[in-house]
Structure formats: structure tokens, C-alpha cells
Design a protein around this motif. Structure first.
Motif, short mmCIF file in Angstrom:
data_model
loop_
_atom_site.label_atom_id
_atom_site.label_comp_id
_atom_site.label_asym_id
_atom_site.label_seq_id
_atom_site.Cartn_x
_atom_site.Cartn_y
_atom_site.Cartn_z
N VAL A 187 10.11 6.12 -3.87
CA VAL A 187 10.12 7.57 -3.63
C VAL A 187 11.27 8.20 -4.41
CG1 VAL A 187 10.46 9.38 -1.90
CG2 VAL A 187 8.96 7.43 -1.40
N ARG A 188 12.45 7.59 -4.34
CA ARG A 188 13.61 8.12 -5.09
C ARG A 188 13.36 8.08 -6.59
NH1 ARG A 188 16.27 5.18 -1.20
NH2 ARG A 188 16.68 3.45 -2.62
N TRP A 189 12.79 6.99 -7.08
CA TRP A 189 12.50 6.84 -8.51
C TRP A 189 11.55 7.95 -8.98
CZ3 TRP A 189 7.65 5.46 -10.65
CH2 TRP A 189 7.68 5.23 -12.02
N VAL A 230 0.84 -1.20 0.00
CA VAL A 230 0.00 0.00 0.00
C VAL A 230 0.88 1.24 0.00
CG1 VAL A 230 -1.70 1.33 1.33
CG2 VAL A 230 -1.94 -1.16 1.13
N ARG A 231 1.88 1.28 0.85
CA ARG A 231 2.77 2.44 0.92
C ARG A 231 3.55 2.62 -0.38
NH1 ARG A 231 4.04 -0.20 5.60
NH2 ARG A 231 6.26 -0.27 5.06
N GLY A 232 3.90 1.50 -1.03
CA GLY A 232 4.60 1.58 -2.31
C GLY A 232 3.73 2.19 -3.40
N TRP A 233 2.46 1.77 -3.46
CA TRP A 233 1.55 2.38 -4.44
C TRP A 233 1.33 3.85 -4.13
CZ3 TRP A 233 0.80 0.96 -9.07
CH2 TRP A 233 0.81 -0.39 -9.42
N LEU A 234 1.28 4.16 -2.87
CA LEU A 234 1.13 5.56 -2.47
C LEU A 234 2.33 6.38 -2.94
CD1 LEU A 234 -0.84 7.30 -0.79
CD2 LEU A 234 0.57 6.78 1.20
N ALA A 235 3.51 5.80 -2.85
CA ALA A 235 4.74 6.51 -3.24
C ALA A 235 4.76 6.87 -4.72
CB ALA A 235 5.96 5.67 -2.90
#
Length: 148
Positions: A138-140, A108-113
Motif C-alpha cells: 500500500v505504501r509503495w 490476495v490482499r497484496g494483489w488487491l493493494a
């Protein structure tokens, strides 16, 4: 018998000559109007959001037309996949996206990022996420913004 089909050069040229004209995305959108959002559509979304099948709830979480209170309810869904669909939905209000930054699931946090409509303060929090994948996403996304 093989299901592979071999066309002659003449047949391939004939297909190219008779191919339909490609439309721009704007032209295609003008030809295919989205149906109006009616009270009955909202009522259907509310009903589907309570369905036992998580795939049905995912479709509601992905909807651009669901009301805010329904997004809020789906942010607490027990299924990670439903919350992940919500996290990547560009129509979800910022406050609900903020609440997903504390989700227990790194998915979920990855999709949010990678959602471009997530507020900057949430991205700052996700940049410090305990999960390596979330931080790398986030960096990407940050690198994309700099390159663009």
C-alpha cells in the motif's frame, strides 16, 4: 558441439539492417483486433469457471469479459491463486474488490493493494492490514502516485 552461436560483425549489422520496423502499442493493437465478446464466449467462461483445475479457473478470474456474477462466484473460490487473479484484475467491479479486502490470504490482499482500480476506502483498510507485506505494498503504491 556447443549450441552457442557467434555472429560476425557483418552478420550482426545485416540483422540490424533487415530488422522489422517496431510498431507503437497503438499501431499493434489496430492491426490485431480482439475478437468480439459473444454469448458463446460467455458460456465458455461459465463452463471453465467450474473446471477442477485451478489454473483454468485462474484464467477466467483474469478475464476482462467475464460477467459480474461469475466474478462474484470466483471471489469465493477455495483456491488462493484464483482469488489472487481476481484481486489484480482491473475489470472486476469495485464491490467485489471490496469483499476481497477481508480475504484470509495475505497474497490476495497484496494483489488487491497493487490493483490501481481498487477504491480509496479499500486502500485505507489495507493500509491497516495485519500483514507487513500488504501494508508495504500500500505504501509503495501510494509513493508511486505521489512521484507520478
Amino acid at each position: 558441439m556447443s549450441c552457442i552461436r557467434f555472429n560476425t560483425p557483418a552478420q550482426r549489422q545485416a540483422m540490424r539492417d533487415h530488422a522489422p520496423v517496431m510498431l507503437t502499442p497503438e499501431e499493434a493493437a489496430a492491426l490485431h483486433h480482439a475478437p468480439a465478446v459473444t454469448e458463446s464466449k460467455i458460456a465458455r467462461l461459465r463452463l471453465l469457471a467450474t473446471h477442477t483445475n485451478p489454473k483454468i479457473r485462474e484464467s477466467v478470474a483474469s478475464s476482462y469479459h467475464a460477467p459480474e456474477d461469475l466474478f462474484e462466484t470466483l471471489a469465493h473460490d477455495p483456491e488462493v491463486s484464483v482469488r489472487a487473479c481476481l484481486a489484480r484484475n482491473e475489470a472486476v467491479p469495485c464491490d467485489i474488490l471490496r469483499s476481497l479486502a477481508d480475504d484470509e490470504s495475505e497474497t490476495v490482499r497484496g494483489w488487491l493493494a497493487v490493483n490501481f482500480f481498487v477504491p480509496a476506502d479499500v486502500m485505507e483498510r489495507l493500509a491497516e492490514d495485519p500483514d507487513d507485506t500488504v501494508r508495504s505494498l500500500v505504501r509503495w503504491k501510494s509513493d508511486l502516485a505521489v512521484a507520478g
